[in-house]
Write a protein that holds these residues in place. Structure first.
Motif, PDB file in Angstrom:
ATOM      1  N   THR A  15       0.832  -1.187   0.000  1.00 16.49           N
ATOM      2  CA  THR A  15       0.000   0.000   0.000  1.00 16.49           C
ATOM      3  C   THR A  15       0.872   1.244   0.000  1.00 16.49           C
ATOM      4  O   THR A  15       1.777   1.366   0.821  1.00 16.49           O
ATOM      5  N   LYS A  16       0.622   2.153  -0.927  1.00 23.67           N
ATOM      6  CA  LYS A  16       1.351   3.418  -0.946  1.00 23.67           C
ATOM      7  C   LYS A  16       0.506   4.463  -0.245  1.00 23.67           C
ATOM      8  O   LYS A  16      -0.511   4.917  -0.780  1.00 23.67           O
ATOM      9  N   LEU A  17       0.886   4.809   0.973  1.00 21.41           N
ATOM     10  CA  LEU A  17       0.146   5.819   1.715  1.00 21.41           C
ATOM     11  C   LEU A  17       0.436   7.194   1.125  1.00 21.41           C
ATOM     12  O   LEU A  17       1.555   7.508   0.759  1.00 21.41           O
ATOM     13  N   GLU A  18      -0.592   7.999   1.041  1.00 24.45           N
ATOM     14  CA  GLU A  18      -0.428   9.333   0.454  1.00 24.45           C
ATOM     15  C   GLU A  18       0.360  10.259   1.370  1.00 24.45           C
ATOM     16  O   GLU A  18       1.102  11.114   0.924  1.00 24.45           O
ATOM     17  N   ASN A  19       0.187  10.081   2.671  1.00 20.96           N
ATOM     18  CA  ASN A  19       0.857  10.939   3.648  1.00 20.96           C
ATOM     19  C   ASN A  19       1.663  10.085   4.621  1.00 20.96           C
ATOM     20  O   ASN A  19       1.316   8.937   4.889  1.00 20.96           O
ATOM     21  N   PRO A  20       2.771  10.638   5.140  1.00 19.80           N
ATOM     22  CA  PRO A  20       3.567   9.888   6.120  1.00 19.80           C
ATOM     23  C   PRO A  20       2.729   9.485   7.329  1.00 19.80           C
ATOM     24  O   PRO A  20       1.838  10.227   7.751  1.00 19.80           O
ATOM     25  N   TYR A  32       9.607   6.576  -0.424  1.00 18.57           N
ATOM     26  CA  TYR A  32       9.960   5.425  -1.255  1.00 18.57           C
ATOM     27  C   TYR A  32      10.084   4.190  -0.364  1.00 18.57           C
ATOM     28  O   TYR A  32      10.230   4.300   0.858  1.00 18.57           O
ATOM     29  N   PRO A  33      10.028   2.990  -0.941  1.00 15.71           N
ATOM     30  CA  PRO A  33      10.175   1.773  -0.118  1.00 15.71           C
ATOM     31  C   PRO A  33      11.559   1.706   0.530  1.00 15.71           C
ATOM     32  O   PRO A  33      12.545   2.166  -0.044  1.00 15.71           O
ATOM     33  N   VAL A  51      20.651  -6.584  15.040  1.00 13.09           N
ATOM     34  CA  VAL A  51      21.276  -5.468  14.344  1.00 13.09           C
ATOM     35  C   VAL A  51      20.524  -5.282  13.038  1.00 13.09           C
ATOM     36  O   VAL A  51      20.269  -6.246  12.315  1.00 13.09           O
ATOM     37  N   VAL A  52      20.162  -4.035  12.732  1.00  9.39           N
ATOM     38  CA  VAL A  52      19.403  -3.717  11.525  1.00  9.39           C
ATOM     39  C   VAL A  52      20.255  -2.800  10.655  1.00  9.39           C
ATOM     40  O   VAL A  52      20.748  -1.768  11.121  1.00  9.39           O
ATOM     41  N   THR A  53      20.421  -3.182   9.383  1.00  5.81           N
ATOM     42  CA  THR A  53      21.222  -2.380   8.462  1.00  5.81           C
ATOM     43  C   THR A  53      20.403  -2.047   7.214  1.00  5.81           C
ATOM     44  O   THR A  53      19.401  -2.697   6.913  1.00  5.81           O
ATOM     45  N   ASP A  54      20.897  -1.039   6.458  1.00  6.41           N
ATOM     46  CA  ASP A  54      20.282  -0.752   5.167  1.00  6.41           C
ATOM     47  C   ASP A  54      20.930  -1.626   4.105  1.00  6.41           C
ATOM     48  O   ASP A  54      21.758  -2.490   4.409  1.00  6.41           O
ATOM     49  N   ILE A  55      20.575  -1.409   2.829  1.00  3.71           N
ATOM     50  CA  ILE A  55      21.063  -2.287   1.762  1.00  3.71           C
ATOM     51  C   ILE A  55      22.562  -2.137   1.535  1.00  3.71           C
ATOM     52  O   ILE A  55      23.185  -2.992   0.911  1.00  3.71           O
ATOM     53  N   PHE A 183      17.292 -11.985   7.988  1.00  4.34           N
ATOM     54  CA  PHE A 183      16.105 -11.847   7.169  1.00  4.34           C
ATOM     55  C   PHE A 183      15.978 -10.416   6.678  1.00  4.34           C
ATOM     56  O   PHE A 183      16.641  -9.508   7.180  1.00  4.34           O
ATOM     57  N   SER A 184      15.178 -10.249   5.642  1.00  2.00           N
ATOM     58  CA  SER A 184      15.003  -8.950   4.999  1.00  2.00           C
ATOM     59  C   SER A 184      13.608  -8.420   5.265  1.00  2.00           C
ATOM     60  O   SER A 184      12.651  -9.173   5.392  1.00  2.00           O
ATOM     61  N   VAL A 185      13.517  -7.100   5.337  1.00  4.21           N
ATOM     62  CA  VAL A 185      12.248  -6.431   5.564  1.00  4.21           C
ATOM     63  C   VAL A 185      12.076  -5.351   4.497  1.00  4.21           C
ATOM     64  O   VAL A 185      12.993  -4.563   4.266  1.00  4.21           O
ATOM     65  N   THR A 186      10.930  -5.348   3.853  1.00  4.73           N
ATOM     66  CA  THR A 186      10.575  -4.278   2.931  1.00  4.73           C
ATOM     67  C   THR A 186       9.448  -3.472   3.552  1.00  4.73           C
ATOM     68  O   THR A 186       8.388  -4.012   3.876  1.00  4.73           O
ATOM     69  N   VAL A 187       9.704  -2.178   3.734  1.00  5.75           N
ATOM     70  CA  VAL A 187       8.716  -1.267   4.322  1.00  5.75           C
ATOM     71  C   VAL A 187       8.233  -0.343   3.204  1.00  5.75           C
ATOM     72  O   VAL A 187       9.042   0.288   2.523  1.00  5.75           O
ATOM     73  N   TYR A 188       6.938  -0.268   3.018  1.00  2.49           N
ATOM     74  CA  TYR A 188       6.387   0.495   1.903  1.00  2.49           C
ATOM     75  C   TYR A 188       6.408   1.997   2.178  1.00  2.49           C
ATOM     76  O   TYR A 188       6.586   2.425   3.327  1.00  2.49           O
TER      77      TYR A 188
END
Length: 213
Positions: A15-20, A32-33, A51-55, A183-188
């Motif tokens: 789902t692409k939310l229109e507002n934060p 952006y995702p 530990v959480v990292t970006d790509i 594991f990987s997480v994609t946040v919309y």
């Protein structure tokens, strides 16, 4: 005349939310995702450390458990180890209820949201999330469904099929050799990714305690 072949309905997409939608903070909402990698250290004295990292491999968050505490407690930290939120489990709760507070607070006015299992008996985890201002809790603001053993879960907006984040397993040679879960997480778009990481930490703990795999 040949009958037309039925076309299956498309699976729910992100789902692409229109507002934060800042649950923890506007700085964690992007247009952006966001793809994040999460490593759970499974062979440590203090269980529940992540530990959480970006790509690019840059550390974004850390999660640490508190030893010798009456409450099952986790703290979400930024890369410099400043506390962002504290996750506290309610003692003797039938539905494994967790309370999430800003910083290291325990004060009611710093409560951001609560999480609980939707029912006491579950084969796969189903969590309901209620924001602090949703005091009646008649309808959840978010829900989480998934299996920790499969390292797979989906976060939905409210009681709807609209997906705001996904988690999926990522197996590497390093994870097998060094006792780590990857594991990987994609946040919309426009979804608070610090909030999503907090939900995944709670999902991990609830699955571990209940055996809901």
């Amino acid at each position: 005349m040949a009958q037309p072949i039925p076309i299956p309905a498309p699976a729910p997409s992100g789902t692409k939310l229109e507002n934060p939608l800042p649950i923890i903070g506007t700085q964690y909402c992007t247009p952006y995702p966001v793809d994040l990698s999460v490593v759970k250290k499974v062979m440590t004295i203090s269980d529940g450390n992540f530990v959480v990292t970006d790509i690019n491999g840059t550390v974004i968050f850390k999660v640490k458990g508190k030893l010798m505490s009456l409450h099952d407690q986790r703290i979400l930290l930024d890369a410099a180890e400043n506390p962002i939120v504290t996750l506290r489990e309610k003692i003797m709760s039938a539905h494994d209820r967790w309370y999430v507070y800003r910083g290291e607070s325990k004060e009611p006015n710093d409560l951001l949201f609560t999480v609980k299992r939707s029912s006491m008996i579950q084969f796969k985890a189903k969590l309901h999330v209620f924001l602090a201002n949703n005091t009646k809790e008649e309808v959840c603001d978010f829900k989480v469904e998934g299996s920790w053993s499969e390292r797979s879960c989906v976060v939905y907006a409210g009681d709807s099929p609209n997906i705001v984040a996904r988690m999926y397993k990522k197996t590497t040679a390093q994870s097998v050799l060094f006792g780590k879960d990857n594991f990987s997480v994609t946040v919309y778009p426009n979804v608070d990714y610090a909030f999503i990481i907090a939900l995944i930490v709670i999902l991990d703990d609830i699955n571990k305690e209940s055996g809901a795999e």
